[in-house]
Enzyme design. Structure first.
Site, PDB file in Angstrom:
ATOM      1  N   GLU A  35       5.916  -2.710 -10.040  1.00  0.00           N
ATOM      2  CA  GLU A  35       6.675  -1.654  -9.393  1.00  0.00           C
ATOM      3  C   GLU A  35       8.073  -1.674 -10.014  1.00  0.00           C
ATOM      4  O   GLU A  35       8.706  -2.734 -10.051  1.00  0.00           O
ATOM      5  CB  GLU A  35       6.763  -1.919  -7.884  1.00  0.00           C
ATOM      6  CG  GLU A  35       7.395  -0.761  -7.186  1.00  0.00           C
ATOM      7  CD  GLU A  35       7.467  -0.902  -5.672  1.00  0.00           C
ATOM      8  OE1 GLU A  35       6.839  -1.816  -5.111  1.00  0.00           O
ATOM      9  OE2 GLU A  35       8.173  -0.080  -5.073  1.00  0.00           O
ATOM     10  N   ARG A 262      -0.329 -16.771  -6.609  1.00  0.00           N
ATOM     11  CA  ARG A 262       1.000 -16.512  -7.145  1.00  0.00           C
ATOM     12  C   ARG A 262       1.581 -17.770  -7.761  1.00  0.00           C
ATOM     13  O   ARG A 262       1.294 -18.868  -7.296  1.00  0.00           O
ATOM     14  CB  ARG A 262       1.943 -16.198  -5.978  1.00  0.00           C
ATOM     15  CG  ARG A 262       2.244 -14.796  -5.841  1.00  0.00           C
ATOM     16  CD  ARG A 262       3.080 -14.505  -4.630  1.00  0.00           C
ATOM     17  NE  ARG A 262       2.932 -13.080  -4.465  1.00  0.00           N
ATOM     18  CZ  ARG A 262       3.751 -12.172  -5.010  1.00  0.00           C
ATOM     19  NH1 ARG A 262       4.826 -12.536  -5.638  1.00  0.00           N
ATOM     20  NH2 ARG A 262       3.505 -10.899  -4.889  1.00  0.00           N
ATOM     21  N   LYS A 272      11.590 -10.576  -5.375  1.00  0.00           N
ATOM     22  CA  LYS A 272      12.447  -9.525  -5.924  1.00  0.00           C
ATOM     23  C   LYS A 272      13.568  -9.190  -4.959  1.00  0.00           C
ATOM     24  O   LYS A 272      14.667  -8.869  -5.381  1.00  0.00           O
ATOM     25  CB  LYS A 272      11.615  -8.267  -6.157  1.00  0.00           C
ATOM     26  CG  LYS A 272      10.967  -8.218  -7.506  1.00  0.00           C
ATOM     27  CD  LYS A 272      10.497  -6.779  -7.734  1.00  0.00           C
ATOM     28  CE  LYS A 272       9.281  -6.766  -8.611  1.00  0.00           C
ATOM     29  NZ  LYS A 272       8.553  -5.493  -8.524  1.00  0.00           N
TER      30      LYS A 272
HETATM   31  P1  ATP Z   1       6.851  -6.849  -4.375  1.00  0.00           P
HETATM   32  O1  ATP Z   1       6.578  -7.932  -3.390  1.00  0.00           O
HETATM   33  O2  ATP Z   1       8.213  -6.265  -4.354  1.00  0.00           O
HETATM   34  O3  ATP Z   1       5.731  -5.852  -4.520  1.00  0.00           O
HETATM   35  P2  ATP Z   1       5.782  -8.173  -6.618  1.00  0.00           P
HETATM   36  O4  ATP Z   1       6.294  -9.511  -6.977  1.00  0.00           O
HETATM   37  O5  ATP Z   1       4.423  -8.008  -6.083  1.00  0.00           O
HETATM   38  O6  ATP Z   1       6.882  -7.604  -5.708  1.00  0.00           O
HETATM   39  P3  ATP Z   1       5.116  -6.173  -8.554  1.00  0.00           P
HETATM   40  O7  ATP Z   1       6.024  -5.413  -9.420  1.00  0.00           O
HETATM   41  O8  ATP Z   1       4.296  -5.429  -7.591  1.00  0.00           O
HETATM   42  O9  ATP Z   1       6.008  -7.241  -7.837  1.00  0.00           O
HETATM   43  O10 ATP Z   1       4.223  -7.130  -9.436  1.00  0.00           O
HETATM   44  C1  ATP Z   1       3.462  -6.710 -10.522  1.00  0.00           C
HETATM   45  C2  ATP Z   1       2.297  -7.640 -10.712  1.00  0.00           C
HETATM   46  O11 ATP Z   1       2.754  -8.975 -10.911  1.00  0.00           O
HETATM   47  C3  ATP Z   1       1.405  -7.648  -9.502  1.00  0.00           C
HETATM   48  O12 ATP Z   1       0.055  -7.556  -9.942  1.00  0.00           O
HETATM   49  C4  ATP Z   1       1.669  -8.965  -8.853  1.00  0.00           C
HETATM   50  O13 ATP Z   1       0.538  -9.449  -8.197  1.00  0.00           O
HETATM   51  C5  ATP Z   1       2.074  -9.848 -10.037  1.00  0.00           C
HETATM   52  N1  ATP Z   1       2.981 -10.904  -9.589  1.00  0.00           N
HETATM   53  C6  ATP Z   1       4.149 -10.744  -8.944  1.00  0.00           C
HETATM   54  N2  ATP Z   1       4.695 -11.938  -8.633  1.00  0.00           N
HETATM   55  C7  ATP Z   1       3.852 -12.879  -9.096  1.00  0.00           C
HETATM   56  C8  ATP Z   1       3.845 -14.306  -9.080  1.00  0.00           C
HETATM   57  N3  ATP Z   1       4.832 -15.006  -8.514  1.00  0.00           N
HETATM   58  N4  ATP Z   1       2.808 -14.949  -9.656  1.00  0.00           N
HETATM   59  C9  ATP Z   1       1.815 -14.245 -10.237  1.00  0.00           C
HETATM   60  N5  ATP Z   1       1.751 -12.914 -10.282  1.00  0.00           N
HETATM   61  C10 ATP Z   1       2.751 -12.221  -9.717  1.00  0.00           C
HETATM   62 MG    MG Z   2       3.762  -5.734  -5.501  1.00  0.00          MG
END
Ligand code: ATP
Ligand code: MG
Length: 564
Positions: A35, A262, A272
């Site tokens: 996002e 994660r 974020k």
């Molecule tokens: P938000 O909680 O604001 O949605 P997010 O960390 O999920 O934030 P995204 O931009 O939606 O952010 O993440 C893009 C991709 O990265 C998603 O598929 C998410 O699952 C993956 N991702 C985000 N944080 C992690 C993490 N700490 N470890 C592994 N994958 C991650």
């Molecule tokens: Mg997300």
């Protein structure tokens, strides 16, 4: 990129067996769906390595980059650009397959109209609070909304008027008609569309109606023909809804959602929301502050893409959340830079030495090895003269037992040069502070000569006072003093920011070869660690970031774990 063709994990196994069985017509199509509401961090790198890594293991395999931009109030083209830069910098390419959920706003809307027509969705006019109330809890079933049995015609009419902008935010929503008594709360008539009178960075004010993540995401996957939709564990309970949406869309493509854990790292922040708070409140220098685990921060700090990919490969993917020690990430950058970084000498906290028996005005150009791990890196010249700087830490007037470096009456070797002996100290008569060391050198002991054989207990680094340039060096310590997972949620987490996370040292002295190093270049300062030229550096003043110190705490931890 051979390192991504790594060890097996449960996701690689699933994709491999699907591919072998000819599922999805033998295609492997993954996507990375950020996002654009912030910069990428090392957690995203794990997802990037996984998604792009798996795709490139198959002939014709491809990973799409898709901006999941359904939330107009938090998204920004600045983030879109930064995310693309970071994915490329990490070494991956989407081969032109760059998409946006907002590309599909029309299609998503048309699907929604179809759902209403099929009796699978309805416009609800309860307030957000009432919807929450009616939803029930984990132990109690939900209740049907009084609007659930609205006629198809009425829902269609309202939905069209929602789109036309007739209603205020929150007046109505579109909901899927699934089951208000489902044990899975996500299936209790989830919201598919909300009214939001907000401009979107791509579609402007065309829309005042925006789809929910749970609706837009599976449909985007289906539209793009994604085969394996890899996401983090918090979406496990959403999978039945994902499947429901895909099924209702009657798409020829049936993407499969697979969840993995994660990445979490000790003593840093990866949410974020918190990163935004740090940047917004100027508690750090920006998204690329080298203390942050953002890709931009790690890059400015001196991390290489190779080290981040190797780290992601090493931690693997699992079904259970785990927290990784920061030392593990540091271990990988150290390994990488040990092989590649040119060595150089720099003195962070200078102490002047005068070599009394070295002729005034004489300068020798000594040979220094650029990288003992890589003979092809060759050698360079380092000037030696009568007045030098050494590290304050390498001298003790009154040495404790285990201290083998320089002290009055003692000898050490100067790297690539001679053995010197400390024959006196000079102090400021007022403050009593040490101002310089008086030394003599043994001309027979020059490195590379037969006299080199004479042994002393320590070798130290140095620079020639006359030739050295001045620099600023920034040392980094952990961003947080505690692990946030252990901090009570009612505490203000920013009080756990480490006041010593950045230590700036000015007046450092660097060997002449470093003076014109370009920003981004990386070195090992002998005996000190790995350093990278910062973007604040200028020809007038060099600025270096310490990427990581030399000592490998992880090797110790690893060893102790193996022998346990
Ligand atoms: P938000 O909680 O604001 O949605 P997010 O960390 O999920 O934030 P995204 O931009 O939606 O952010 O993440 C893009 C991709 O990265 C998603 O598929 C998410 O699952 C993956 N991702 C985000 N944080 C992690 C993490 N700490 N470890 C592994 N994958 C991650
Ligand atoms: Mg997300």
């Amino acid at each position: 990129m051979s390192e991504t063709n790594g060890a097996s994990n449960f996701i690689r196994d699933i994709v491999a067996s699907d591919h072998a069985a000819g599922r999805h017509g033998g295609r492997v199509v993954t996507r990375f769906p950020p996002e654009p509401n912030g910069y990428l961090h090392i957690g995203h790198a794990k997802s990037i390595c996984l998604n792009f890594g798996i795709a490139q293991e198959y002939p014709g395999g491809i990973c799409h980059l898709r901006f999941d931009d359904t939330n107009p109030t938090t998204e920004d083209p600045e983030y879109v650009q930064a995310i693309q830069d970071d994915v490329r910098w990490l070494g991956f390419d989407w081969h032109g397959k760059l998409f946006h959920a907002s590309d599909y706003f029309d299609q998503l809307y048309n699907y929604a109209v179809r759902l209403i027509t099929k009796g699978k969705a309805y416009v609800d006019s309860l307030s957000a609070d009432q919807i929450r109330e009616y939803r029930g809890t984990l132990t109690e079933p939900g209740k049907d909304s009084p609007y659930r049995d609205r006629s198809v015609a009425e829902s269609l009419d309202l939905f069209q008027r929602m789109r036309a902008g007739e209603f205020a935010d929150g007046a109505h929503v579109l909901r899927a008609k699934i089951d208000m008594t489902s044990p899975n709360i996500n299936l209790r008539d989830p919201v598919l569309y909300r009214i939001r009178h907000a401009a979107h960075y791509r579609t402007g004010t065309t829309w005042c109606l925006y789809p929910s993540y749970d609706y837009a995401h599976p449909l985007s996957d289906a539209i793009e023909g994604i085969t394996h939709s890899l996401c983090t564990l918090e979406f496990e309970d959403h999978r039945p809804l994902y499947d429901w949406v895909v099924e209702q869309a009657e798409s020829p493509h049936r993407p499969q959602q697979i969840e993995f854990a994660r990445l979490n790292i000790t003593h840093t922040v990866m949410s974020k929301r918190r990163l935004l708070e740090l940047v917004g409140k100027k508690l750090v220098a920006g998204w690329d502050d080298p203390r942050l685990p953002t890709i931009k921060g790690l890059r400015r700090r001196g991390y290489t893409p190779e080290s981040i990919r190797a780290f992601c490969e090493h931690i693997g993917v699992a079904k259970r959340d785990a927290v990784v020690e920061m030392q593990l990430l540091e271990h990988f950058i150290r390994e990488d830079l040990n092989k590649r970084a040119q060595r150089a000498m720099a003195v962070l906290r200078p102490l002047k030495i005068v070599i009394e028996n070295y002729p005034e005005g004489q300068v020798e150009q000594l040979d220094a090895i650029n990288n003992p791990e890589d003979p092809s890196a060759g050698t360079r010249k380092v000037p030696f003269s009568r007045t030098l700087f050494m590290e304050q830490d390498d001298f003790r007037e009154d040495p404790p037992k285990q201290f083998f470096r320089l002290a009055p009456g003692r000898e050490v070797r100067l790297r690539y040069a001679y053995i010197i002996k400390c024959v006196g100290v000079t102090k400021d008569p007022q403050s009593g502070e040490l101002t310089e060391l008086r030394c003599t050198y043994d001309p027979e002991t020059k490195s590379g000569s037969p006299g080199e054989q004479r042994k002393v207990k320590a070798t130290i680094h140095w620079v020639s006072a006359l030739h050295a340039a001045e620099a600023e060096v920034r040392l980094y310590n952990p961003l947080l003093t505690a692990d946030l997972a252990k901090v009570p949620s009612d505490h203000d987490w920013t009080t756990y920011l480490n006041p010593r996370s950045l230590e700036r040292i000015t007046g450092c002295r660097i060997e002449p070869s470093l003076q014109h190093a370009i920003p981004g270049s990386r070195f090992q300062f002998e005996r000190l660690g790995y350093f990278c030229v910062d973007s604040d550096s200028s020809p007038a003043k060099a600025v270096f970031n310490r990427t990581v110190a030399l000592k490998d705490a992880w090797a110790r931890i690893d060893k102790s774990q193996q022998t346990r």
